[in-house]
Design a protein around this motif. Sequence first.
Motif, short mmCIF file in Angstrom:
data_model
loop_
_atom_site.label_atom_id
_atom_site.label_comp_id
_atom_site.label_asym_id
_atom_site.label_seq_id
_atom_site.Cartn_x
_atom_site.Cartn_y
_atom_site.Cartn_z
N PHE A 242 0.80 -1.23 0.00
CA PHE A 242 0.00 0.00 0.00
C PHE A 242 0.83 1.28 0.00
N GLY A 243 2.16 1.14 0.20
CA GLY A 243 3.00 2.33 0.24
C GLY A 243 3.23 2.91 -1.15
N ASP A 244 3.93 4.03 -1.24
CA ASP A 244 4.25 4.51 -2.58
C ASP A 244 5.76 4.52 -2.84
N ASN A 245 6.07 4.52 -4.11
CA ASN A 245 7.42 4.33 -4.62
C ASN A 245 8.49 5.14 -3.91
N SER A 246 8.22 6.45 -3.77
CA SER A 246 9.25 7.36 -3.28
C SER A 246 9.66 7.02 -1.85
N GLU A 247 8.74 6.46 -1.09
CA GLU A 247 9.05 6.20 0.31
C GLU A 247 9.78 4.88 0.53
N VAL A 252 6.85 0.08 -6.56
CA VAL A 252 5.55 -0.31 -6.00
C VAL A 252 5.08 -1.60 -6.67
N ASN A 291 -0.35 0.06 -12.84
CA ASN A 291 -0.95 0.60 -11.61
C ASN A 291 -2.40 0.18 -11.44
N ALA A 295 -3.94 -1.47 -8.16
CA ALA A 295 -5.11 -0.88 -7.50
C ALA A 295 -6.21 -1.94 -7.32
N ARG A 298 -5.26 -4.00 -4.34
CA ARG A 298 -5.45 -3.21 -3.13
C ARG A 298 -6.94 -3.13 -2.76
#
Lengths: 350, 350
Positions: A242-247, A252, A291, A295, A298
Amino acid sequence: VEIFRDYKKSIAAHIEAYLSEWERNSGLVNRWGADTANRLRDFIKGGKMLRGGFVLLAARMYGADVEKVLPIAAAMEFFQSAFLIHDDIMDRDTLRRGKKSLYFQYEEMARNEYVGEAKRAGQSLGICLGDLAFFQGFELLSRVECAPNIRQSLTALASKEYAKVVLAQMEDVYFGLLQEEPDEQKILGVYRHKTARYTFSLPLMLGAIFAGTEDRQLKILSELGEQMGLIFQIKDDEIGLFGDNSEIGKPVGSDIMEDKKTLFRLYLMRESSEEERAALKKIFGHSRIDNKKIAFVRDMMRQKTVLTHVQKLLEKLHNGSRELIEKLEITEEGRKRLENLLDYSIKRTF
Amino acid sequence: VEIFRDYKKSIAAHIEAYLSEWERNSGLVNRWGADTANRLRDFIKGGKMLRGGFVLLAARMYGADVEKVLPIAAAMEFFQSAFLIHDDIMDRDTLRRGKKSLYFQYEEMARNEYVGEAKRAGQSLGICLGDLAFFQGFELLSRVECAPNIRQSLTALASKEYAKVVLAQMEDVYFGLLQEEPDEQKILGVYRHKTARYTFSLPLMLGAIFAGTEDRQLKILSELGEQMGLIFQIKDDEIGLFGDNSEIGKPVGSDIMEDKKTLFRLYLMRESSEEERAALKKIFGHSRIDNKKIAFVRDMMRQKTVLTHVQKLLEKLHNGSRELIEKLEITEEGRKRLENLLDYSIKRTF
């Protein structure tokens, strides 16, 4: 982690000193002395140094000299790097911590420099670099200044626990290839040995052993490490989904593409109809999913009771951990830190 | 080796006892406990146990209890296995000691059992098995019964020397890919660290350290190990070029196919004309060369002064080794054994 920031600084300094010495001495052997020093320096610096931090935390909780425990903490980071370097080769992951993974750096070097088989060169040099980091970890352990019988316990425990990590990794590789679905017990088995005991139990125990802590306390730490480690791994899976790429520093949905056998995946499959499962199997384990498909997965997890199911397990582990922390005979400051860490583990979103 | 036969038996028994214990304990983790025990058991048994033998030899030369040094000897064999397992992955060698190499066994298992990528599975499980054997080696070292400061020296020396083995291995991988020709110094550097110090110096020194031997003697052993190790490696190359299939347990000419940068190859290239070199480059480094081409290389080596050149180097090393053996303060029986071993190294044909 916030609480570990000051720890990370001193561990990083110790690692830097060790690698500088390594570079000086190994430079006499050949050019790879400097090469490995530079790559490992960069790589280790990029990590959170959780494992090293736990060593320091435990030593401090039991009133030992944190300065003297630094070689153990540094050793944990070398072992961790070695495992990650080998993992990336196994998973063919070209990214790690937002940078090119190490075997892939070698692959590119080979591609730029000469004519040989670049892929094979990258893998080979990557295997070597991982092996090297294992030896450096053990060399660091041999340097700890403490009563000799304590030093022996450190090496004995570390080598035994790491051997089990490997077994869990083999199981994980095996699951990745099987069409068969591992059940909850088997998944938890991998989590326990590959993550929980390795990341939490072992460093906590090593720090406590250094401080001369008695066996009964070590047992509690071992158990606490398992519970906190399971929380950590489950949150890691959640963030991977559920996180996003940058973090998160990796693409992802990579866990979905790799068909990683997570608890989330298991619960989702279990609650899906035949038809839904067929649709899911067209997504899990396929590279280059978009994506929209991520989704879709998710959303299905949100619609089913997957998340509440996971939440319940997390709460159980949270309560279990709290009770264990109560039983530890440690400084009040140490208890406070452990509790903060536990809260953070449950709440973190990256 | 004749002289090591009795040593091999006791080392093998120690390894067997250790692996049985491992199988019992690790069986609780998952199925890979038994799997790894069985494969390592078979694999280690197939080796000559030279390295373990040297530990026992050195301990005995300096009057120590040979029984107590067995964990160190066993450890050497686990480290050696780990390196070989990883080497075979790097070299894509499907044969080892006349049997299927370990990563290749896993590859076949994967091919038989499921649908996943068998090659990748084999490599991944092979990397894991090698890592495991490293940890088992260190665990064995942590078990040695001796004065604690001696145990520390053992682990410290082993991890330092093995780290250098890795650097030499990286150089070797690099040579294998380069079009550039390494010179004599560079080739000897790889021989020194990848074979000589690793196979001879380290085990001899560990056995002597266990026996409480003083530093000056260790230095002589270290040097003696390098010289005897160079002899060993050069003879190994010779056997790889001129030996026959049934004796060496790997395909004849595999060093030629892999374009292994041996001294023989270097001397041959150096003494060849432009034209001859061009012909040789069509043979070295090409897979599936036939017996005619191997015979062509062999004949050229015989016609040129390659063999006399090598012979001279061997004599120099032989004399150097003799002188060093004189300087050792050991039992006369030990000196006799070392001298026999040296003679054997020079004369062996497989």
